[in-house]
Design an enzyme around this catalytic site. Structure first.
Site, mmCIF file in Angstrom:
data_model
loop_
_atom_site.group_PDB
_atom_site.id
_atom_site.type_symbol
_atom_site.label_atom_id
_atom_site.label_comp_id
_atom_site.label_asym_id
_atom_site.label_seq_id
_atom_site.Cartn_x
_atom_site.Cartn_y
_atom_site.Cartn_z
ATOM 1 N N GLY A 36 7.933 -6.102 4.445
ATOM 2 C CA GLY A 36 7.787 -6.892 5.661
ATOM 3 C C GLY A 36 6.330 -7.100 5.981
ATOM 4 O O GLY A 36 5.435 -6.616 5.280
ATOM 5 N N GLY A 82 0.824 -1.213 0.000
ATOM 6 C CA GLY A 82 0.000 0.000 0.000
ATOM 7 C C GLY A 82 0.854 1.256 0.000
ATOM 8 O O GLY A 82 0.681 2.156 -0.847
ATOM 9 N N LEU A 83 1.769 1.328 0.938
ATOM 10 C CA LEU A 83 2.618 2.519 1.053
ATOM 11 C C LEU A 83 3.599 2.597 -0.115
ATOM 12 O O LEU A 83 3.856 3.684 -0.658
ATOM 13 C CB LEU A 83 3.365 2.418 2.387
ATOM 14 C CG LEU A 83 3.989 3.657 2.978
ATOM 15 C CD1 LEU A 83 3.073 4.849 2.891
ATOM 16 C CD2 LEU A 83 4.357 3.382 4.437
ATOM 17 N N ASN A 136 4.337 3.067 14.846
ATOM 18 C CA ASN A 136 3.797 3.492 16.158
ATOM 19 C C ASN A 136 3.657 2.288 17.095
ATOM 20 O O ASN A 136 3.649 2.458 18.319
ATOM 21 C CB ASN A 136 2.476 4.235 15.972
ATOM 22 C CG ASN A 136 1.324 3.357 15.528
ATOM 23 O OD1 ASN A 136 0.623 2.759 16.344
ATOM 24 N ND2 ASN A 136 1.118 3.246 14.215
ATOM 25 N N LYS A 180 9.689 -4.074 15.058
ATOM 26 C CA LYS A 180 10.065 -2.697 14.712
ATOM 27 C C LYS A 180 11.085 -2.168 15.728
ATOM 28 O O LYS A 180 11.991 -1.414 15.367
ATOM 29 C CB LYS A 180 8.831 -1.801 14.638
ATOM 30 C CG LYS A 180 7.838 -2.194 13.549
ATOM 31 C CD LYS A 180 8.474 -2.168 12.169
ATOM 32 C CE LYS A 180 7.476 -2.458 11.055
ATOM 33 N NZ LYS A 180 8.065 -2.436 9.719
ATOM 34 N N TYR A 222 4.706 -7.916 16.034
ATOM 35 C CA TYR A 222 4.964 -6.966 14.939
ATOM 36 C C TYR A 222 5.675 -5.712 15.477
ATOM 37 O O TYR A 222 6.733 -5.308 14.948
ATOM 38 C CB TYR A 222 3.621 -6.616 14.266
ATOM 39 C CG TYR A 222 3.669 -5.394 13.383
ATOM 40 C CD1 TYR A 222 4.427 -5.397 12.209
ATOM 41 C CD2 TYR A 222 2.962 -4.248 13.716
ATOM 42 C CE1 TYR A 222 4.469 -4.272 11.397
ATOM 43 C CE2 TYR A 222 2.995 -3.125 12.905
ATOM 44 C CZ TYR A 222 3.755 -3.141 11.748
ATOM 45 O OH TYR A 222 3.810 -2.030 10.949
HETATM 46 P P1 NAI Z 1 1.794 -3.701 3.042
HETATM 47 O O1 NAI Z 1 1.501 -4.932 3.809
HETATM 48 O O2 NAI Z 1 0.750 -3.149 2.152
HETATM 49 O O3 NAI Z 1 3.106 -3.897 2.161
HETATM 50 C C1 NAI Z 1 4.203 -4.662 2.603
HETATM 51 C C2 NAI Z 1 4.908 -5.223 1.371
HETATM 52 O O4 NAI Z 1 6.025 -5.990 1.813
HETATM 53 C C3 NAI Z 1 4.008 -6.167 0.542
HETATM 54 O O5 NAI Z 1 3.983 -5.745 -0.797
HETATM 55 C C4 NAI Z 1 4.656 -7.526 0.706
HETATM 56 O O6 NAI Z 1 4.587 -8.318 -0.485
HETATM 57 C C5 NAI Z 1 6.100 -7.160 1.011
HETATM 58 N N1 NAI Z 1 6.757 -8.198 1.799
HETATM 59 C C6 NAI Z 1 6.309 -8.783 2.942
HETATM 60 N N2 NAI Z 1 7.163 -9.716 3.354
HETATM 61 C C7 NAI Z 1 8.176 -9.736 2.446
HETATM 62 C C8 NAI Z 1 9.363 -10.501 2.302
HETATM 63 N N3 NAI Z 1 9.671 -11.445 3.195
HETATM 64 N N4 NAI Z 1 10.165 -10.252 1.256
HETATM 65 C C9 NAI Z 1 9.842 -9.297 0.342
HETATM 66 N N5 NAI Z 1 8.728 -8.547 0.409
HETATM 67 C C10 NAI Z 1 7.918 -8.761 1.456
HETATM 68 O O7 NAI Z 1 2.274 -2.623 4.124
HETATM 69 P P2 NAI Z 1 2.283 -1.055 3.996
HETATM 70 O O8 NAI Z 1 1.085 -0.500 4.618
HETATM 71 O O9 NAI Z 1 2.616 -0.688 2.606
HETATM 72 O O10 NAI Z 1 3.506 -0.705 4.946
HETATM 73 C C11 NAI Z 1 4.830 -0.622 4.459
HETATM 74 C C12 NAI Z 1 5.789 -0.627 5.648
HETATM 75 O O11 NAI Z 1 5.505 0.475 6.493
HETATM 76 C C13 NAI Z 1 5.698 -1.888 6.506
HETATM 77 O O12 NAI Z 1 7.002 -2.211 6.959
HETATM 78 C C14 NAI Z 1 4.854 -1.454 7.667
HETATM 79 O O13 NAI Z 1 5.157 -2.186 8.835
HETATM 80 C C15 NAI Z 1 5.249 0.018 7.797
HETATM 81 N N6 NAI Z 1 4.173 0.810 8.391
HETATM 82 C C16 NAI Z 1 3.082 1.140 7.634
HETATM 83 C C17 NAI Z 1 2.069 1.912 8.180
HETATM 84 C C18 NAI Z 1 0.922 2.372 7.362
HETATM 85 O O14 NAI Z 1 0.113 3.136 7.868
HETATM 86 N N7 NAI Z 1 0.774 1.963 6.106
HETATM 87 C C19 NAI Z 1 2.124 2.345 9.574
HETATM 88 C C20 NAI Z 1 3.330 1.950 10.271
HETATM 89 C C21 NAI Z 1 4.317 1.224 9.665
HETATM 90 C C1 15L Z 2 0.836 -0.121 11.235
HETATM 91 O O1 15L Z 2 1.973 -0.315 11.674
HETATM 92 C C2 15L Z 2 0.281 -0.951 10.132
HETATM 93 O O2 15L Z 2 1.282 -1.404 9.246
HETATM 94 C C3 15L Z 2 -0.774 -0.197 9.347
HETATM 95 O O3 15L Z 2 -1.452 -1.119 8.508
HETATM 96 C C4 15L Z 2 -1.785 0.477 10.282
HETATM 97 O O4 15L Z 2 -2.505 -0.489 10.951
HETATM 98 C C5 15L Z 2 -1.047 1.378 11.280
HETATM 99 O O5 15L Z 2 0.035 0.720 11.910
HETATM 100 C C6 15L Z 2 -1.973 1.924 12.401
HETATM 101 O O6 15L Z 2 -1.587 1.878 13.555
HETATM 102 O O7 15L Z 2 -3.031 2.439 12.058
#
Ligand code: NAI
Ligand code: 15L
Length: 269
Positions: free
Chosen positions: A71, A15-16, A110, A142, A138
């Site tokens: 991740g 997503g991000l 967070n 972090k 999770y």
């Molecule tokens: P997401 O779940 O949409 O994307 C994560 C991506 O990582 C996926 O495309 C997945 O295929 C890939 N992935 C997972 N495991 C893998 C592996 N072993 N090897 C290679 N690729 C792998 O998550 P999102 O929302 O895009 O978040 C991105 C990052 O930001 C994550 O690390 C998440 O923990 C962190 N994050 C995101 C937040 C948010 O609000 N979107 C909030 C806090 C942290």
């Molecule tokens: C995260 O760390 C998650 O990756 C994201 O999907 C949201 O759930 C976010 O925190 C949140 O706290 O809203």
């Protein structure tokens, strides 16, 4: 350090990652994409797992910096978190060190401090050096990533900005998110600041917009040159009308991590 130009974006299919693929090129970056999931319309993207050390070495070779988003992004079994977030992040840093990459941005969360009680009333903002209180395996991963980044700075001189992202989505979808929302535009601003600030060593920052209902202190993010432009308050009237204000007596409203601290959403795979 000269401004990075070629940047490896891990988690580019997520997503991000998808949002940042749209926004970061306007800052002049050439993105190299990496994800375990193939990305439609991106034939040059590297499709590989963070467990694949050879693929990681090739992926980081020649880049100026890394943004590490890949991740598991929700709660999962300890084994799954261990492989993707702990070992995977280690594999990435080890590849970066070996290939001479000097700057990384780590997507912390967070949830590294998710069991911290949220501020109420006139309580002060949560400082960046508040004790870590992960709310999940999770969140614990972090904390590990932040410590790994510190080690790679102290031991190997690899700089990192660890961004404790709040909620980065197109719009906030809950009353809690009004306090921790990071608009996609502000996320790109913050990543750009993290990539270009001088001498960051290992810096930890909260990642959110300039929200009226902000819970934490953005001083360390602003010190990088980050100037948030957005405020979630434009969404408040509708969200509060639909969901009501946060209830201090509800456990899932009591902590920064929200429902992660009580009944965490789980990784689907
Ligand atoms: P997401 O779940 O949409 O994307 C994560 C991506 O990582 C996926 O495309 C997945 O295929 C890939 N992935 C997972 N495991 C893998 C592996 N072993 N090897 C290679 N690729 C792998 O998550 P999102 O929302 O895009 O978040 C991105 C990052 O930001 C994550 O690390 C998440 O923990 C962190 N994050 C995101 C937040 C948010 O609000 N979107 C909030 C806090 C942290
Ligand atoms: C995260 O760390 C998650 O990756 C994201 O999907 C949201 O759930 C976010 O925190 C949140 O706290 O809203």
């Amino acid at each position: 350090m000269p401004a990075p130009r070629t940047v490896l974006l891990t988690g580019a299919a997520g997503g991000l990652g998808t949002l940042m693929r749209g926004l970061l090129p306007a800052y002049g970056y050439e993105l190299r994409l990496f994800d375990a999931t193939p990305i439609k319309g991106e034939p040059d993207a590297i499709t590989a797992d963070l467990a694949d050390k050879e693929a990681l070495r090739e992926a980081v070779r020649g880049v100026d910096a890394v943004i590490h988003l890949a991740g598991i992004s929700l709660e999962a079994s300890f084994d799954k978190i261990l492989r993707a977030n702990v070992e995977g992040t280690y594999n990435l840093y080890e590849a970066a060190r070996a290939e001479g990459v000097r700057r990384t941005v780590f997507a912390s969360s967070n949830h590294a401090v998710g069991f911290t009680p949220r501020p109420q009333g006139d309580d002060p903002l949560i400082p960046i050096d508040t004790p870590r209180r992960p709310d999940t395996y999770y969140g614990l991963s972090k904390c590990f990533g932040e410590d790994l980044a510190q080690l790679y700075w102290d031991l190997h001189g690899v700089e990192t900005v660890s961004v404790r992202i709040g909620s980065c989505f197109m719009e906030p979808t809950s009353v809690r998110m009004l306090s921790i929302w990071l608009s996609p535009g502000d996320c790109a601003r913050l990543l750009h600041a993290a990539l270009t600030a001088e001498s960051v060593g290992h810096s930890v920052v909260y990642g959110s917009s300039a929200n009226t209902r902000l819970w934490w202190d953005l001083t360390s993010a602003r010190a990088l040159g980050y100037e948030p432009q957005d405020d979630s308050e434009q969404y408040a009237e509708k969200l509060v009308a639909d969901q009501g204000e946060l209830d201090p007596d509800r456990p899932d409203h009591a902590y920064l991590g929200g429902s992660f601290a009580t009944d965490p959403p789980r990784w689907p795979h």
